[in-house]
Design a protein around this motif. Structure first.
Motif, PDB file in Angstrom:
ATOM      1  N   VAL A  73      37.298 194.687 155.418  1.00  0.00           N
ATOM      2  CA  VAL A  73      37.819 193.267 155.440  1.00  0.00           C
ATOM      3  C   VAL A  73      36.805 192.332 155.567  1.00  0.00           C
ATOM      4  CG1 VAL A  73      39.728 191.891 156.927  1.00  0.00           C
ATOM      5  CG2 VAL A  73      40.150 194.315 156.721  1.00  0.00           C
ATOM      6  N   LYS A  74      37.124 191.294 154.852  1.00  0.00           N
ATOM      7  CA  LYS A  74      36.284 190.061 155.056  1.00  0.00           C
ATOM      8  C   LYS A  74      36.595 189.080 155.696  1.00  0.00           C
ATOM      9  CE  LYS A  74      34.510 188.405 151.158  1.00  0.00           C
ATOM     10  NZ  LYS A  74      34.049 187.839 149.814  1.00  0.00           N
ATOM     11  N   LEU A  75      35.801 188.791 156.841  1.00  0.00           N
ATOM     12  CA  LEU A  75      36.261 187.635 158.181  1.00  0.00           C
ATOM     13  C   LEU A  75      35.340 186.344 157.783  1.00  0.00           C
ATOM     14  CD1 LEU A  75      35.675 190.472 160.920  1.00  0.00           C
ATOM     15  CD2 LEU A  75      37.711 189.817 159.560  1.00  0.00           C
ATOM     16  N   VAL A  76      36.100 185.365 157.442  1.00  0.00           N
ATOM     17  CA  VAL A  76      35.332 184.235 157.038  1.00  0.00           C
ATOM     18  C   VAL A  76      35.991 183.137 158.080  1.00  0.00           C
ATOM     19  CG1 VAL A  76      35.115 182.318 155.169  1.00  0.00           C
ATOM     20  CG2 VAL A  76      35.458 184.899 154.829  1.00  0.00           C
ATOM     21  N   ALA A  77      34.952 182.523 158.651  1.00  0.00           N
ATOM     22  CA  ALA A  77      34.830 181.383 159.676  1.00  0.00           C
ATOM     23  C   ALA A  77      34.716 180.129 158.977  1.00  0.00           C
ATOM     24  CB  ALA A  77      34.101 181.715 161.014  1.00  0.00           C
ATOM     25  N   CYS A  78      35.302 178.995 159.241  1.00  0.00           N
ATOM     26  CA  CYS A  78      35.077 177.825 158.973  1.00  0.00           C
ATOM     27  C   CYS A  78      33.835 177.081 159.510  1.00  0.00           C
ATOM     28  CB  CYS A  78      36.350 176.852 159.488  1.00  0.00           C
ATOM     29  SG  CYS A  78      36.022 174.996 159.292  1.00  0.00           S
ATOM     30  N   LYS A  79      32.933 176.960 158.794  1.00  0.00           N
ATOM     31  CA  LYS A  79      31.565 176.511 159.401  1.00  0.00           C
ATOM     32  C   LYS A  79      31.684 175.312 160.146  1.00  0.00           C
ATOM     33  CE  LYS A  79      27.083 176.148 157.808  1.00  0.00           C
ATOM     34  NZ  LYS A  79      25.908 176.073 156.877  1.00  0.00           N
ATOM     35  N   THR A  80      32.363 174.060 159.812  1.00  0.00           N
ATOM     36  CA  THR A  80      32.663 172.966 160.307  1.00  0.00           C
ATOM     37  C   THR A  80      33.122 173.231 161.709  1.00  0.00           C
ATOM     38  OG1 THR A  80      33.095 172.086 158.270  1.00  0.00           O
ATOM     39  CG2 THR A  80      33.789 170.676 160.323  1.00  0.00           C
ATOM     40  N   CYS A  81      34.055 174.147 161.948  1.00  0.00           N
ATOM     41  CA  CYS A  81      34.744 174.583 163.182  1.00  0.00           C
ATOM     42  C   CYS A  81      33.403 175.078 164.220  1.00  0.00           C
ATOM     43  CB  CYS A  81      35.848 175.466 162.905  1.00  0.00           C
ATOM     44  SG  CYS A  81      37.033 174.871 162.068  1.00  0.00           S
ATOM     45  N   LEU A  82      32.691 176.034 163.511  1.00  0.00           N
ATOM     46  CA  LEU A  82      31.695 176.625 164.356  1.00  0.00           C
ATOM     47  C   LEU A  82      30.635 175.548 164.935  1.00  0.00           C
ATOM     48  CD1 LEU A  82      31.247 179.626 162.052  1.00  0.00           C
ATOM     49  CD2 LEU A  82      31.745 180.019 164.389  1.00  0.00           C
ATOM     50  N   GLU A  92      29.074 186.955 165.870  1.00  0.00           N
ATOM     51  CA  GLU A  92      28.786 188.624 165.676  1.00  0.00           C
ATOM     52  C   GLU A  92      29.353 189.054 164.661  1.00  0.00           C
ATOM     53  OE1 GLU A  92      27.073 190.018 168.319  1.00  0.00           O
ATOM     54  OE2 GLU A  92      26.575 188.090 169.304  1.00  0.00           O
ATOM     55  N   VAL A  93      30.137 188.670 164.109  1.00  0.00           N
ATOM     56  CA  VAL A  93      30.990 189.218 163.037  1.00  0.00           C
ATOM     57  C   VAL A  93      31.494 188.156 161.760  1.00  0.00           C
ATOM     58  CG1 VAL A  93      33.076 189.731 164.173  1.00  0.00           C
ATOM     59  CG2 VAL A  93      32.448 191.452 162.259  1.00  0.00           C
ATOM     60  N   GLY A  94      31.517 188.671 160.666  1.00  0.00           N
ATOM     61  CA  GLY A  94      31.986 187.708 159.616  1.00  0.00           C
ATOM     62  C   GLY A  94      30.931 186.798 159.211  1.00  0.00           C
TER      63      GLY A  94
END
Length: 115
Positions: A73-82, A92-94
């Protein structure tokens, strides 16, 4: 048979539900652990707003998220939010992604589930 085959799951909060943060953390951890047991998994889970906190150090949901990533499963997090929460170095993941990435996954999904 219903599956998550072409489903996008979007997580926008640091837990599930609203009022009780501790309960919300438990619920999202349980949801993700149960998702790990599904025969067909969603191809992508996106994280934005406070949802990005789930993929970072100290998150109660890290264990099932790491397992989901290992299962493909690809886990993608908003870089702006990070960046907003000063968490870019605590992932740690994604992977960090852009809003363009998130919009792409929304366009190609046959179903979107918002948590």
């Amino acid at each position: 048979m219903n599956t998550f085959k072409n489903t996008l799951i979007q997580i926008t909060a640091n837990g599930m539900g609203g009022n009780d943060a501790q309960l919300g953390q438990l619920l999202v951890k349980n949801y993700l652990a149960l998702l790990c047991e599904e025969e067909e998994l969603p191809p992508v889970i996106t994280f934005y707003n406070e949802g990005v906190k789930l993929i970072c150090s100290g998150s109660a949901a890290l264990e099932p998220l790491i397992l989901l990533a290992k299962k493909g499963v690809k886990l993608v997090a908003c870089k702006t939010c990070l960046n907003h929460f000063d968490l870019l170095d605590k992932v740690e993941v994604g992977i960090p992604g852009t809003m363009v990435d998130i919009m792409h996954f929304q366009k190609v999904a046959s179903k979107v589930v918002n948590l």
